[in-house]
Structures are given as C-alpha cells and as structure tokens.
Scaffold this motif. Sequence first.
Motif, PDB file in Angstrom:
ATOM      1  N   THR A 105       0.778  -1.137  -0.291  1.00 19.82           N
ATOM      2  CA  THR A 105      -0.259  -0.253   0.023  1.00 19.82           C
ATOM      3  C   THR A 105       0.780   1.575   0.272  1.00 19.82           C
ATOM      4  O   THR A 105       2.605   1.532  -0.185  1.00 19.82           O
ATOM      5  CB  THR A 105      -1.230   0.062   1.132  1.00 19.82           C
ATOM      6  N   ARG A 106       0.497   3.074   0.019  1.00 20.53           N
ATOM      7  CA  ARG A 106       0.919   3.771  -0.500  1.00 20.53           C
ATOM      8  C   ARG A 106       1.600   3.637   0.932  1.00 20.53           C
ATOM      9  O   ARG A 106       2.707   3.967   1.768  1.00 20.53           O
ATOM     10  CB  ARG A 106      -0.307   4.922  -0.219  1.00 20.53           C
ATOM     11  N   ARG A 107       0.911   3.615   2.508  1.00 23.73           N
ATOM     12  CA  ARG A 107       2.287   3.503   3.705  1.00 23.73           C
ATOM     13  C   ARG A 107       3.242   2.658   4.139  1.00 23.73           C
ATOM     14  O   ARG A 107       4.090   3.043   3.896  1.00 23.73           O
ATOM     15  CB  ARG A 107       1.099   3.471   4.784  1.00 23.73           C
ATOM     16  N   ASN A 108       2.450   1.473   3.810  1.00 24.52           N
ATOM     17  CA  ASN A 108       3.734   0.447   4.140  1.00 24.52           C
ATOM     18  C   ASN A 108       4.917   0.527   2.871  1.00 24.52           C
ATOM     19  O   ASN A 108       5.878  -1.017   3.155  1.00 24.52           O
ATOM     20  CB  ASN A 108       3.020  -0.729   4.209  1.00 24.52           C
ATOM     21  N   ALA A 109       4.883   0.696   1.868  1.00 28.56           N
ATOM     22  CA  ALA A 109       6.076   1.111   0.394  1.00 28.56           C
ATOM     23  C   ALA A 109       6.967   1.079   1.019  1.00 28.56           C
ATOM     24  O   ALA A 109       8.446   0.160   0.479  1.00 28.56           O
ATOM     25  CB  ALA A 109       5.621   2.570   0.221  1.00 28.56           C
ATOM     26  N   PRO A 110       7.668   1.702   2.116  1.00 27.97           N
ATOM     27  CA  PRO A 110       9.166   1.404   2.810  1.00 27.97           C
ATOM     28  C   PRO A 110       9.650   0.203   3.165  1.00 27.97           C
ATOM     29  O   PRO A 110      11.117  -0.467   3.299  1.00 27.97           O
ATOM     30  CB  PRO A 110       9.020   2.446   3.921  1.00 27.97           C
ATOM     31  N   LEU A 111       8.171  -1.054   3.646  1.00 23.20           N
ATOM     32  CA  LEU A 111       9.468  -1.974   3.868  1.00 23.20           C
ATOM     33  C   LEU A 111       9.588  -3.064   3.082  1.00 23.20           C
ATOM     34  O   LEU A 111      10.277  -3.384   3.271  1.00 23.20           O
ATOM     35  CB  LEU A 111       7.976  -2.539   4.745  1.00 23.20           C
ATOM     36  N   TYR A 112       8.958  -2.872   1.886  1.00 21.16           N
ATOM     37  CA  TYR A 112       9.506  -3.419   0.416  1.00 21.16           C
ATOM     38  C   TYR A 112      10.178  -2.622  -0.335  1.00 21.16           C
ATOM     39  O   TYR A 112      11.502  -3.362  -1.482  1.00 21.16           O
ATOM     40  CB  TYR A 112       8.116  -3.165  -0.349  1.00 21.16           C
TER      41      TYR A 112
ATOM     42  N   PRO B   3      16.239  -7.848   1.923  1.00 22.03           N
ATOM     43  CA  PRO B   3      16.395  -7.029   0.952  1.00 22.03           C
ATOM     44  C   PRO B   3      15.372  -6.864   0.363  1.00 22.03           C
ATOM     45  O   PRO B   3      13.864  -7.103   0.657  1.00 22.03           O
ATOM     46  CB  PRO B   3      17.008  -8.587  -0.354  1.00 22.03           C
ATOM     47  N   ALA B   4      15.610  -5.758  -0.796  1.00 23.30           N
ATOM     48  CA  ALA B   4      14.453  -5.165  -1.218  1.00 23.30           C
ATOM     49  C   ALA B   4      13.208  -6.392  -2.125  1.00 23.30           C
ATOM     50  O   ALA B   4      13.704  -6.865  -2.136  1.00 23.30           O
ATOM     51  CB  ALA B   4      14.774  -4.061  -2.580  1.00 23.30           C
ATOM     52  N   GLY B   5      12.202  -5.746  -1.621  1.00 20.80           N
ATOM     53  CA  GLY B   5      11.356  -6.783  -2.237  1.00 20.80           C
ATOM     54  C   GLY B   5      10.812  -8.495  -1.186  1.00 20.80           C
ATOM     55  O   GLY B   5       9.072  -8.168  -1.168  1.00 20.80           O
ATOM     56  N   SER B   6      11.107  -8.013  -0.067  1.00 18.92           N
ATOM     57  CA  SER B   6      10.671  -8.868   1.106  1.00 18.92           C
ATOM     58  C   SER B   6      10.722  -7.991   2.406  1.00 18.92           C
ATOM     59  O   SER B   6      11.461  -7.426   3.025  1.00 18.92           O
ATOM     60  CB  SER B   6      12.272  -9.496   1.397  1.00 18.92           C
ATOM     61  N   PRO B   7       9.264  -7.998   2.426  1.00  9.71           N
ATOM     62  CA  PRO B   7       9.009  -6.875   3.610  1.00  9.71           C
ATOM     63  C   PRO B   7       9.189  -7.245   4.970  1.00  9.71           C
ATOM     64  O   PRO B   7       8.862  -7.805   5.263  1.00  9.71           O
ATOM     65  CB  PRO B   7       7.477  -6.579   2.903  1.00  9.71           C
TER      66      PRO B   7
END
Length: 210
Positions: free
Chosen positions: A58-65, A89-93
């Motif tokens: 989602t917009r909010r959790n984008a940094p986790l990805y 790694p990126a893509g693994s939230p």
Amino acid sequence: MLLSCSFYDRPTLDVARDLIGKILRHRTPDGVAAGVIVEVEAYIGEDDPACHAAPGPTRRNAPLYGPPGVAYVYLNYGLHYMINAVTEPAGSPAAVLIRALEPIEGLPLMHQRRAALSWRKGKPAVPDYELCRGPGNLTSALGITLEQNTSPLTRGDLVIEDRGIAAGDVEWSPRIGIRVGTEHLWRCSVIGHPSVSGTKRRSRVPDSEL
DNA sequence: CGTTCGATGCACT
DNA sequence: GTGCATCGAACGT
C-alpha cells in the motif's frame, strides 16, 4: 561506528537481536538526542498478520518493500510516531520496531520535548529512565516524525551506531500492543532494564539500575 | 490488583 | 466510517 546496509540485509530476527545495545541518535537544529536500544520487536513479511505488509503493498507500507537500512516511520493512534528499521532485501517486506532506549545524550532536550506534548502540559517531569520507555515516548524524546520516514539509518541526521556496548542478557517474548500474531516470540528486550516498556511500572527503581 | 477511557490523525476499505 | 505495533490517568474489586 555507523552500521552499514549489510547489517540490515539479514534475517530480521538476527537484526533485532543485534540491534540491542546499539545507539539510536537524532540530530536536529535543537540539538542531539540519543539512547541505547534496549527493546525491539520484529515484523516479518506478508504472512505475519501483525506486520503492516500483511495486506500487501500500500502507499503507507511502501518503505517495507524497499531496500534495508532505512527508517519506516508512521503515525499511530493519531498521537504517536513509531520508528522501524527496514530489514532484509528489497521486495522482502520486514522491519524491526524500536520500542525503548536508555537515554544517554541530550536528556534536557528529551525532557523539553516530552513536556511540550499537549496532554502532558502541567504534569510533573518523568524520571530520566522513562524518557524513551515505549515506542511513542522515544520518538517524542528524539523528535522523530514523518519527516524521517524513508531516511537512511546509515548516514545523515538519524543514524544507528555501534559503540561496542555489551547488550547484556536478553529475553524473547510475545510482541505487545497487537491483537493478532501474538504467538510469535519476536520481542527482544534486556532483562530487568528499567527503560523497557510493558513490564508493570515500579514505584521505586533501585539506584543500581540507574 | 484489574479494566476503561480520553487524547488525536490518517491510511485504508 | 473504522481501526489502529500508544500513553497514562482514573476508576473498580
């Protein structure tokens, strides 16, 4: 020394454990405030119902990805900012929520910021060891807001450092303040430390712990 | 000892 | 409109 991206690019439970004893430090125009991390929680992947990644991107959790080693900050209950260190790694939230610090630098500034909160006006000052006790309290004391969301923790004004402090004995327990995912023992804290949240507040803390 | 509740904002459905 | 990864005081037992 500052922790590098490779520190965060690992299994989240390992990062959580290794963050205990490290220093979270924030520099603002008002000054520097810092403390030793004594309590953290891991939030791991879309299969973890308590993780913000559970609903998918989602917009909010984008940094986790995104890439590891950056801050994920959000507002909770309309009142408190929560700060996480993004892991894996990126893509693994996944991320580690920083829940409590032992204050070591900028104590007067921390007191000033805590006292400025509207619902604390006119209340007596808290003892030093409570300044950063709890995730909402520590972001308040360090002056962390949404401005710090996606800020790198490896350089700049908001950083995590290794000063070679021994972590002491830690314990793993259920994460607190959540309704789901409580079966995982993904909360890591320094045993008996007065700045750790959750435990019943003691009316008196022995001098040996201050 | 325990539970309830007010303060307060916004992403999400 | 609903529901939070909270805090701390005010109650009830």
